[in-house]
Design an enzyme around this catalytic site. Structure first.
Site, PDB file in Angstrom:
ATOM      1  N   GLY A  40       0.833  -1.200   0.000  1.00 12.36           N
ATOM      2  CA  GLY A  40       0.000   0.000   0.000  1.00 12.36           C
ATOM      3  C   GLY A  40       0.861   1.240   0.000  1.00 12.36           C
ATOM      4  N   SER A 284     -17.164  17.978   0.752  1.00 14.64           N
ATOM      5  CA  SER A 284     -16.348  18.099   1.959  1.00 14.64           C
ATOM      6  C   SER A 284     -17.090  18.687   3.152  1.00 14.64           C
ATOM      7  CB  SER A 284     -15.133  18.978   1.680  1.00 14.64           C
ATOM      8  OG  SER A 284     -14.492  19.292   2.883  1.00 14.64           O
ATOM      9  N   ARG A 330     -19.663  14.125  12.775  1.00 12.30           N
ATOM     10  CA  ARG A 330     -20.307  13.490  11.628  1.00 12.30           C
ATOM     11  C   ARG A 330     -21.427  12.529  12.006  1.00 12.30           C
ATOM     12  NH1 ARG A 330     -14.818  12.398   8.168  1.00 12.30           N
ATOM     13  NH2 ARG A 330     -14.621  14.578   7.620  1.00 12.30           N
ATOM     14  N   HIS A 401     -18.331   6.205   4.530  1.00 16.94           N
ATOM     15  CA  HIS A 401     -17.181   7.026   4.192  1.00 16.94           C
ATOM     16  C   HIS A 401     -15.853   6.497   4.718  1.00 16.94           C
ATOM     17  CE1 HIS A 401     -14.978  10.639   3.390  1.00 16.94           C
ATOM     18  NE2 HIS A 401     -14.693  10.822   4.652  1.00 16.94           N
TER      19      HIS A 401
END
Ligand SMILES: Cc1cc2nc3c(=O)[nH]c(=O)nc-3n(C[C@H](O)[C@H](O)[C@H](O)COP(=O)(O)OP(=O)(O)OC[C@H]3O[C@@H](n4cnc5c(N)ncnc54)[C@H](O)[C@@H]3O)c2cc1C
Ligand code: SF4
Ligand code: FES
Lengths: 637, 246
Positions: A40, A284, A330, A401
């Site tokens: 990665g 955003s 959030r 998300h």
């Protein structure tokens, strides 16, 4: 199994410094004897590869992308946090630590989070030194903005392209090391499994995605920075190829998987428009600085937003949370949006959306000011929806998300398999049950630039180095297992495409393991997912062969793992009989519909051990100890 | 709406390619161009045929992975966006759409619409960085940078490395890509110190990789999805010119 997080002794603020002093080092001239395999090259992997190579280690880096300049990290828009306190608004390392612990609803480790806050400032210094063009004020100093869950401005940004600029910065450091030959980068190469020799991670098996060839790579340690598993839901804001396979395969080899059910649903995404939708696009969170969220007070109000007068609008976040307003964390913003839509106040064709309105700020500061700050996001929105957000409010809805869960790691970022390290979104370490905005970029770069270069030495110094024996039986057997699995998938030749089955899985996950969960739904998911798994293994259709580029085969391999991981997520959510952060169990809520934690019984990390695909996994608990913060009910009122 | 696609198919870098024709029906306006291709691919798989391979990842115009020629234009008919951002509302019922991979010596085809752009990485390896190691860097606010310079550096840094500029250039030059990087660093005090050697090395590497020379036709700027300005090429020529005489 006893989980030892290896948290250093001493005062919170001194732990990391003391630890760095106490752990073993590899002396500079010996570093070249060690080879580290890094899987990665997103923010976490690229920064680690560069930093380790600079120190003198030999690095082999792998990515299924064609270049280390491509990774899901590049899509991050909003920004990166640091405790610089440049605006002088009262920020400090302790405050960033505190906000992150609280934002995570007290389900993360104090020591890890404090270290994260501590090194956050170094990250910004590093990035500026690399030539990253962060936003600046007219006086020439760096500019900051605020993000959800914080009352200070501590977010650094590069327009709406912060992830891109940070990744390109890490990429620049990485190509510099590739040029010296210290890093050998393997493009379009996918990890298939890790190889454990005598109980230690000593290698990996990869598949070349162009030729299909399987290859063995040996090294002295394996570092995984393979990102999150949000795509288990099929629709998410993650890049199309993001997947959980690397982590899952390591899990099947013995690495514990921590808090798999902690998923973040982001409140401001462009709503689903059609059944053929392939992914969701984030708008955003920074938009919540200046945009105001509202729904019509009247249920089923079909008027155009401009025709709904001010007093018939419900700015519900400002109403419910006067002190944080539109900038609540959030999880709270997402759940409230869902609640509004469930109650019939949703807008747009599907009624699964709320408004994010910029009329006020455009009136106050002008269109140019808004365009300078958010121009690219507005353009992106218009291109997708065909609507102009300067004129009509955006329609937004929550979407999957980020995954806070991931492979369990100790303070050194080592998993439960010695020699296997996990960084970035792929580990579980720093965000508890909910990640604050602009903290993933910070964590990825903290892990890669400033943590792993120290902690890996402690492990490597106990090894002689130079392990290179890919003819060991462990490599041969692992490779054979992969080969067999690929042939098995190719030979099914059933009637369903990979995506058809993936969409079914996504639906089961979204409905039962999504934004609000309950016992009944979770139990249902635990029954439904194995059925889908069976469907996959009996009825999937993968054309083509294994010895050339075969995108369907790639997707199938990833889906096969999601079909196991999804079940574990449901099990974890079922066992955690409390609500915390992004994990909202309908049975456990306050009278005001806020998450109700159960600190007495659930202040721990659930670390799951794999026992076999159709066998029940076993959970191990790492108790979380809080010495520096008091556990309170999160309040953003 | 219904559309007819003429798509370049090629099994691997060695084999010869050809155009295949597909009729796609029930395309909706909300679909992205790639969702339309997904739909076609699903139907191919159902028939047991290999789907059309194309590169993509973020599907929001930032990762630079996607990119094909659509009716002869890099990234399709709309300026300032990537292929993945293109939506079907930009097409009409009955349209014929020709889809081809990037074509350039430095970008060999891997399969169908997928090309190998690692040459761009090698150009970056030759100098696309500031030579600093991790740690021990000065405080981020130690050197103020004018907002004008920072903004212009950011304009240049917006390049997503998609290669449309190369594919669209009749000389297959990577000048816009290289100049954007050179320019970004030249505008910032951190990158300024190595600006000459960087420009020289990157241009040399570009030649070695088989990219052509720039003859100032500016087709690159017109097709760049990030609208990177050719003024960066002018800046680079200045820097490079300085490098070659000093
Ligand atoms: C739209 C969006 C916006 C965001 N905005 C923000 C923000 O403003 N601020 C913030 O802090 N965070 C943000 N985030 C979250 C953040 O971007 C990610 O959490 C973070 O970038 C993850 O970085 P990573 O290095 O861990 O993984 P990634 O960037 O996902 O990289 C994973 C790497 O692993 C490789 N890989 C994976 N599996 C394999 C395998 N099997 N074999 C070989 N290679 C493999 C991939 O090729 C890639 O190189 C955002 C996320 C999204 C979706
Ligand atoms: S300059 Fe423009 S066209 Fe060229 S690679 Fe960069 S973004 Fe793509
Ligand atoms: S898929 Fe990322 S830019 Fe198009």
């Amino acid at each position: 199994m006893k989980l030892d997080a290896k948290i250093p002794e001493g005062l919170l603020a001194e732990k990391w410094t003391n630890h760095k002093f106490k752990i073993n080092l590899v002396n500079p001239s010996n570093k070249r004897k060690y080879k580290v395999l890094i899987v990665g090259t997103g923010l976490a992997g690229a920064s680690a590869a560069a930093a380790l190579a600079e120190l003198g280690y030999n690095v082999e880096a792998f990515s299924y992308h064609e270049s280390p300049r491509r990774a899901h990290s590049i899509a991050a828009q909003g920004g990166i946090n640091a405790a610089k306190n440049y605006p002088g608004d009262g920020d400090s390392i302790f405050r960033l630590f505190y906000d992150t612990i609280k934002g995570g609803d007290y389900r993360s480790r104090e020591a890890n989070v404090y270290r994260l806050a501590e090194v956050s400032n170094n990250i910004i210094d590093q990035c500026v030194a690399q030539g990253i063009p962060f936003a600046r004020e007219y006086g020439g100093l760096l500019s900051n903005r605020s993000f959800g869950g914080a009352q200070v401005s501590r977010t650094f940004y590069a327009r709406g392209q912060t992830g891109q600029q940070l990744l390109l910065g890490a990429y620049s450091a990485l190509v510099r090391q590739m040029n010296t030959g210290k890093v050998n980068f393997h493009a379009r190469t996918e990890l298939q499994d890790i190889v454990v020799v005598d109980g230690q991670a000593k290698g990996i098996i990869t598949r070349n995605l162009v030729t299909g060839k399987l290859e063995s790579h040996a090294g002295d340690a394996v570092v995984m920075a393979t990102g999150g598993y949000g795509n288990v839901f099929f629709l998410s804001t993650n890049a199309m190829a993001s997947n959980g396979s690397a982590a899952w395969r390591a899990h099947k080899k013995g690495a514990l998987f921590a808090n798999p059910c902690f998923t973040q649903i982001h409140p401001t995404c462009i709503p689903v428009a059609s059944g053929s939708q392939s992914k969701l696009t984030l708008m955003s969170e920074s938009l919540r600085n200046d945009g105001r969220i509202w729904v019509p007070k009247k249920k089923g109000d079909d008027r155009a937003p401009g025709n709904i007068p001010e007093d018939e609008r419900d700015y519900y976040l400002e109403r419910l949370y006067p002190s944080f307003g539109n900038l609540v964390p959030r999880d709270v913003a997402s759940r409230r949006a869902k609640e509004m839509c469930d109650m019939g106040h949703g807008v747009g064709a599907t009624k699964l959306a709320v408004y994010l309105d910029f009329e006020d700020v455009i009136g106050r500061n002008g269109k140019n000011w808004v365009a300078d700050k958010y121009g690219n996001l507005f353009d992106m929105y218009e291109e997708i929806t065909g609507e102009n957000p300067y004129k009509t409010p955006m329609r937004i809805y929550p979407a999957v998300h980020y995954t806070m869960g991931g492979l369990w790691v100790d303070y050194n970022l080592m998993s439960s398999i010695p020699g296997l390290y996990v960084m970035g979104e792929a580990n579980f370490s720093d965000h508890g049950a909910n990640r604050l905005g602009a903290s993933a970029l910070m964590q990825g770069l903290a892990d890669g630039y400033f943590v792993i270069p120290y902690t890996i030495a402690d492990y490597l110094s106990g090894n002689t180095g130079g392990f290179s024996d890919t003819s060991a039986s462990e490599f041969i057997e692992t490779e054979k297992g992969i080969q067999d699995n690929i042939q098995r998938m190719l030979s099914i030749k059933g009637s369903q495409t990979v995506d058809e089955i993936h969409k079914k899985l996504g639906l089961v996950m979204w409905e039962n393991v999504g934004m609000a969960r309950n016992k009944e739904g979770l139990k249902k998911a635990i029954i439904e997912i194995p059925k889908l798994r069976k469907e996959f293994w009996e009825d999937v259709n993968i054309p083509g062969s294994s010895n050339s580029m075969n995108t369907e085969l790639e997707k199938a391999g990833r889906l096969a793992d999601f079909l196991e991981l999804g079940e574990l997520m449901a099990r974890d959510a079922l066992e955690r009989e409390e609500s915390c952060g992004g994990h909202f169990r309908e049975e456990f809520q306050t009278e005001e519909n806020e998450a109700k934690r159960d600190d007495k019984n659930f202040t721990f990390v659930s670390a799951w051990e794999f026992k076999g695909v159709e066998k029940e996994p076993v959970v191990h608990k790492e108790d979380l100890v809080f010495e520096n913060v008091k556990l309170t009910t999160r309040s953003y009122k | 709406m219904n559309v007819t696609l003429k798509v370049w198919r090629q099994s691997n870098s060695q084999s010869k390619g050809f155009f295949s024709i597909y009729n796609v029906s029930d395309v909706s306006e909300e679909m992205s161009f790639f969702e339309m291709l997904d739909m076609l691919n699903e139907s191919l798989v159902e028939k047991g045929e290999e789907p059309i391979a194309f590169d993509h990842d973020c599907r929001e115009g930032i990762c630079g992975t996607c990119g094909v020629f659509i009716n002869g234009r890099a990234h399709g008919p709309i300026s300032g966006i990537t292929t993945c951002q293109l939506h079907m509302r930009r097409f009409n019922n009955g349209d014929t759409i020709i889809i081809e991979p990037w074509r350039a010596k430095a970008f060999p085809v891997i399969k169908d619409l997928v090309v190998d752009r690692t040459s761009l990485d090698r150009v970056m390896m030759s100098g696309g960085y500031v030579s600093v190691n991790t740690g021990g860097t000065p405080d981020a606010n130690a050197i103020p940078i004018s907002k004008v310079n920072a903004d212009e550096a950011m304009d240049a840094a917006s390049c997503i490395g998609c290669g449309a500029c190369v594919a669209t250039c009749k000389n297959s030059s990577a000048m816009l890509f290289v100049s954007a990087k050179v320019s970004q660093y030249a505008l910032l005090p951190q990158g300024m110190i190595e600006k000459k050697i960087r420009a020289q090395n990157m241009v040399d590497s570009m030649d070695e990789e088989g990219f052509g020379n720039c003859s100032n036709t500016y087709a690159c700027e017109a097709e760049c999805p990030k609208e990177i300005s050719v003024s960066h090429i002018a800046r680079m020529n200045r820097e490079f010119f300085k490098a070659s005489i000093s």
